[in-house]
Motif scaffolding. Structure first.
Motif, mmCIF file in Angstrom:
data_model
loop_
_atom_site.group_PDB
_atom_site.id
_atom_site.type_symbol
_atom_site.label_atom_id
_atom_site.label_comp_id
_atom_site.label_asym_id
_atom_site.label_seq_id
_atom_site.Cartn_x
_atom_site.Cartn_y
_atom_site.Cartn_z
ATOM 1 N N ASP A 49 -8.233 -2.352 0.485
ATOM 2 C CA ASP A 49 -7.653 -3.154 -0.605
ATOM 3 C C ASP A 49 -6.630 -2.323 -1.383
ATOM 4 O OD1 ASP A 49 -9.305 -5.356 -0.023
ATOM 5 O OD2 ASP A 49 -10.951 -4.448 -1.142
ATOM 6 N N TYR A 50 -5.353 -2.578 -1.115
ATOM 7 C CA TYR A 50 -4.282 -1.805 -1.739
ATOM 8 C C TYR A 50 -3.905 -2.379 -3.103
ATOM 9 C CZ TYR A 50 -3.677 0.545 2.722
ATOM 10 O OH TYR A 50 -3.884 1.286 3.852
ATOM 11 N N ILE A 51 -3.854 -1.522 -4.078
ATOM 12 C CA ILE A 51 -3.530 -1.957 -5.440
ATOM 13 C C ILE A 51 -2.082 -2.409 -5.550
ATOM 14 C CG2 ILE A 51 -3.283 -1.169 -7.840
ATOM 15 C CD1 ILE A 51 -5.706 0.642 -7.383
ATOM 16 N N HIS A 52 -1.164 -1.679 -4.897
ATOM 17 C CA HIS A 52 0.260 -1.960 -5.080
ATOM 18 C C HIS A 52 0.708 -3.291 -4.457
ATOM 19 C CE1 HIS A 52 0.051 0.366 -1.295
ATOM 20 N NE2 HIS A 52 1.011 -0.428 -0.901
ATOM 21 N N ILE A 53 -0.127 -3.900 -3.611
ATOM 22 C CA ILE A 53 0.242 -5.212 -3.056
ATOM 23 C C ILE A 53 -0.663 -6.325 -3.590
ATOM 24 C CG2 ILE A 53 1.214 -4.209 -0.953
ATOM 25 C CD1 ILE A 53 -1.336 -5.065 0.514
ATOM 26 N N LEU A 90 -5.758 2.554 -3.836
ATOM 27 C CA LEU A 90 -6.756 1.575 -3.399
ATOM 28 C C LEU A 90 -7.722 1.190 -4.508
ATOM 29 C CD1 LEU A 90 -7.770 3.384 -0.077
ATOM 30 C CD2 LEU A 90 -6.331 1.350 -0.228
ATOM 31 N N PHE A 91 -8.185 -0.064 -4.438
ATOM 32 C CA PHE A 91 -9.317 -0.452 -5.257
ATOM 33 C C PHE A 91 -10.567 0.221 -4.676
ATOM 34 C CE2 PHE A 91 -6.563 -4.226 -5.964
ATOM 35 C CZ PHE A 91 -6.486 -4.165 -7.348
ATOM 36 N N TYR A 92 -11.510 0.566 -5.549
ATOM 37 C CA TYR A 92 -12.728 1.226 -5.096
ATOM 38 C C TYR A 92 -13.730 0.180 -4.598
ATOM 39 C CZ TYR A 92 -16.261 4.949 -5.047
ATOM 40 O OH TYR A 92 -17.200 5.877 -4.667
ATOM 41 N N SER A 93 -13.322 -0.528 -3.554
ATOM 42 C CA SER A 93 -14.164 -1.568 -2.963
ATOM 43 C C SER A 93 -15.030 -0.970 -1.860
ATOM 44 C CB SER A 93 -13.288 -2.699 -2.411
ATOM 45 O OG SER A 93 -12.304 -2.186 -1.541
ATOM 46 N N ASP A 94 -15.792 -1.806 -1.152
ATOM 47 C CA ASP A 94 -16.823 -1.315 -0.228
ATOM 48 C C ASP A 94 -16.302 -0.336 0.819
ATOM 49 O OD1 ASP A 94 -18.676 -2.795 -1.567
ATOM 50 O OD2 ASP A 94 -18.715 -4.451 -0.150
ATOM 51 N N ASN A 121 2.909 8.001 2.827
ATOM 52 C CA ASN A 121 3.566 6.785 3.306
ATOM 53 C C ASN A 121 3.942 5.844 2.162
ATOM 54 O OD1 ASN A 121 4.331 4.868 5.508
ATOM 55 N ND2 ASN A 121 2.652 3.676 4.648
ATOM 56 N N PHE A 122 3.041 5.682 1.211
ATOM 57 C CA PHE A 122 3.264 4.716 0.132
ATOM 58 C C PHE A 122 3.928 5.303 -1.111
ATOM 59 C CE2 PHE A 122 -0.403 2.691 2.370
ATOM 60 C CZ PHE A 122 0.271 1.547 2.796
ATOM 61 N N TYR A 123 3.768 6.614 -1.334
ATOM 62 C CA TYR A 123 4.230 7.197 -2.599
ATOM 63 C C TYR A 123 5.129 8.418 -2.417
ATOM 64 C CZ TYR A 123 0.528 4.202 -4.381
ATOM 65 O OH TYR A 123 -0.265 3.119 -4.667
ATOM 66 N N LYS A 124 5.781 8.504 -1.291
ATOM 67 C CA LYS A 124 6.620 9.666 -0.988
ATOM 68 C C LYS A 124 7.642 9.942 -2.088
ATOM 69 C CE LYS A 124 9.936 11.400 2.419
ATOM 70 N NZ LYS A 124 10.607 11.108 3.723
#
Length: 250
Positions: A49-53, A90-94, A121-124
């Motif tokens: 679960d990506y926070i930025h999307i 990421l959300f701290y999900s399962d 990859n996401f925050y370069k």
């Protein structure tokens, strides 16, 4: 040359008979000593679960979910924060929780490499907008028990890949503490971690007038990174301090 071929052959044999498996879906992974893997590309893309999307509005100060871009953040409005901002992947999900617990407590340190490359990859661009990155130090006893510092491994991979400065011994813990997860509330967390960090006199010069990025695995209340930031700001060294974590609780 011969050693290189022998290493490649050895890795090939190990992959054939003792392959790594994705920790989320158990799919066979083909990795190497220089590029260890714990996650398949499918799980990286679809099972986290990506926070930025997510589409949520986020507080630029603490990274918490807020109603809108102009809303006040009830989680940090009355807090004294010594860092400038927080970003988390990421959300701290399962699934994320499973990976992080395996990384920290089941000796699955390969996960550090997966997370590091995901952060790259996401925050370069965001990472490279800082002069130096630092990890969150752990105590000597915890390092002895675990065998590694997951934050340091991630930072080393990121620093090497992006050619950004990293100094391991700039900040360290002067005493052991109990795990913050055992604390009943934020106040207890603050008391546990208070004055636990120390700056190395020989290396602190590298922080002078620098934009510093602290990288860690999970942002819960921010107590640890805030205590680190407090020390850095007290010394009047840094131009700016930001936080980047793999996951964040909400």
């Amino acid at each position: 040359m011969i050693n290189t071929y022998l290493n490649k052959f050895t890795n090939l044999i190990l992959d054939m008979f003792f392959p790594n498996h994705c920790l989320l879906c158990n799919r066979i992974l083909y990795s190497s000593k220089n590029n260890p893997k714990s996650l398949c590309i499918n799980c990286v893309k679809r099972n986290l679960d990506y926070i930025h999307i997510s589409g949520y509005s986020l507080c630029k100060r603490c990274g918490s979910i807020i109603d809108s871009e102009t809303s006040r953040c009830e989680k940090c409005i009355d807090k004294t924060l010594y860092f400038n901002g927080v970003m988390a992947m990421l959300f701290y999900s399962d699934n994320t929780k499973k990976l992080i617990l395996n990384m920290k407590f089941a000796h699955r340190y390969f996960i550090c490499h997966d997370f590091a490359y995901m952060l790259i990859n996401f925050y370069k661009d965001y990472i490279k907008n800082h002069d130096i990155i630092i990890s969150v130090p752990i105590g000597k006893q915890r390092f002895k028990e675990r065998g590694y510092n997951q934050s340091e491994i991630m930072v080393r991979v990121i620093a090497n890949k992006l050619k950004i400065e990293f100094y391991k011994d700039i900040i360290y813990r002067k005493r052991e503490t109990v795990s913050l997860s055992s604390a009943k509330n934020t106040e207890e967390r603050i008391n546990i971690i208070k004055n636990v960090f120390v700056l190395d006199d020989k290396n602190k010069k590298y922080l002078e007038n620098k934009r510093v990025l602290i990288i860690d695995d999970v942002f819960t209340t921010g107590t640890t990174v805030n205590e680190m930031s407090k020390l850095l700001m007290k010394e009047g060294l840094c131009k700016e301090i930001n936080i980047l974590t793999v996951a964040k609780t909400h």
